[in-house]
Design a protein around this motif. Sequence first.
Motif, PDB file in Angstrom:
ATOM      1  N   GLY A   1      91.841  35.830 -12.352  1.00 44.85           N
ATOM      2  CA  GLY A   1      92.877  36.853 -12.431  1.00 44.85           C
ATOM      3  C   GLY A   1      92.718  37.672 -13.703  1.00 44.85           C
ATOM      4  N   GLU A   2      93.552  38.697 -13.858  1.00 45.18           N
ATOM      5  CA  GLU A   2      93.437  39.586 -15.019  1.00 45.18           C
ATOM      6  C   GLU A   2      93.598  38.836 -16.343  1.00 45.18           C
ATOM      7  OE1 GLU A   2      92.497  42.781 -15.305  1.00 45.18           O
ATOM      8  OE2 GLU A   2      92.044  42.633 -13.176  1.00 45.18           O
ATOM      9  N   ARG A   3      94.581  37.947 -16.427  1.00 45.72           N
ATOM     10  CA  ARG A   3      94.787  37.197 -17.667  1.00 45.72           C
ATOM     11  C   ARG A   3      93.617  36.263 -17.946  1.00 45.72           C
ATOM     12  NH1 ARG A   3     100.507  34.916 -17.037  1.00 45.72           N
ATOM     13  NH2 ARG A   3     100.690  36.571 -15.549  1.00 45.72           N
ATOM     14  N   GLN A   4      93.156  35.587 -16.903  1.00 40.39           N
ATOM     15  CA  GLN A   4      92.011  34.693 -17.059  1.00 40.39           C
ATOM     16  C   GLN A   4      90.761  35.488 -17.425  1.00 40.39           C
ATOM     17  OE1 GLN A   4      92.367  33.339 -13.076  1.00 40.39           O
ATOM     18  NE2 GLN A   4      93.028  31.280 -13.673  1.00 40.39           N
TER      19      GLN A   4
ATOM     20  N   ALA B   1      90.632  38.391 -19.056  1.00 41.01           N
ATOM     21  CA  ALA B   1      90.731  38.834 -20.454  1.00 41.01           C
ATOM     22  C   ALA B   1      90.451  37.678 -21.415  1.00 41.01           C
ATOM     23  CB  ALA B   1      92.100  39.440 -20.713  1.00 41.01           C
ATOM     24  N   ALA B   2      90.994  36.492 -21.116  1.00 44.26           N
ATOM     25  CA  ALA B   2      90.767  35.332 -21.983  1.00 44.26           C
ATOM     26  C   ALA B   2      89.299  34.934 -21.989  1.00 44.26           C
ATOM     27  CB  ALA B   2      91.649  34.166 -21.529  1.00 44.26           C
TER      28      ALA B   2
ATOM     29  N   ARG C   1      86.739  36.879 -21.299  1.00 44.96           N
ATOM     30  CA  ARG C   1      85.978  37.933 -21.986  1.00 44.96           C
ATOM     31  C   ARG C   1      86.083  37.766 -23.501  1.00 44.96           C
ATOM     32  NH1 ARG C   1      85.181  44.139 -21.024  1.00 44.96           N
ATOM     33  NH2 ARG C   1      84.535  44.661 -23.109  1.00 44.96           N
ATOM     34  N   ASP C   2      87.283  37.497 -24.005  1.00 46.18           N
ATOM     35  CA  ASP C   2      87.457  37.293 -25.444  1.00 46.18           C
ATOM     36  C   ASP C   2      86.687  36.069 -25.924  1.00 46.18           C
ATOM     37  OD1 ASP C   2      89.094  39.512 -25.480  1.00 46.18           O
ATOM     38  OD2 ASP C   2      90.965  38.369 -25.505  1.00 46.18           O
TER      39      ASP C   2
END
Length: 188
Positions: free
Chosen positions: A64-67, A69-70, A72-73
Motif C-alpha cells: 500500500g501507499e504507506r508501506q 513510502a516506508a 522506499r525510505d
Amino acid sequence: MAENSLFAILLRSPWWISVAVAAALAALMAALLPSDLAPWGMAAGLPFLVIGGMALRAQWGRPGERQFAALRDRVAAMPWRTFAGALDGAWQGQGVTVTRPQGAAATAADFVLRKGSATTLVSARRWKAASVGIESLRELQAALPAAEATDAAVVSLGELTPQARRFAAEHGIRVLGAAELAVLLGGQ
C-alpha cells in the motif's frame, strides 16, 4: 489503449475507484430511466466493473501507499552492501542465479542474473541518485556483449532523464524504479 484514456487512467488508479464509478453510474441510470429500461442503462457500468477487477488483479499483493513510502525510505537509507545483499536475496528467492560481472562488464554493471537461457546485466550503483542520465545506460548497453547478456536493467529510486528514458525504450533496457523495488523487496 491510449495512455491517457479513461480506462488506462482507471487501470493505474486504485481498483475501488472503478468499482465506485460503476456503482454510481448504475445508481444514476436506475434513478433517471424508466423502470423497464433501467436494467439496460445500469449495464453501462459493467465496463467499469471489469476495469476494477483488472486493476484489483494487478494491484493484488503490492504494498500500500504507506508501506511503499516506508520501504522506499528504508531502501534509500541502506548502504550499498546492504542494498546489494537485499537485491541478491530477492532475486535468488525468485529462482534467479545472481553473480557479479567480470572484466569489462564490471565497470558498467553490478549483477549478472541468469534464469534459464536468459541473462540480464543489471546496473544498480546509482539507486539513490535523483536522476539517472543516458551515459550510464550507454555503458550498460555497451557491456552486454562482454557479459554475454541478452537483456539489461537499471535500478533507481530516482527518475531517468528524458534522454535516458528514450534510450532505455529504444534498446529494451528495463527500469526497476521505486514501485518495482517495492514489489521485489516487499517481503524483506
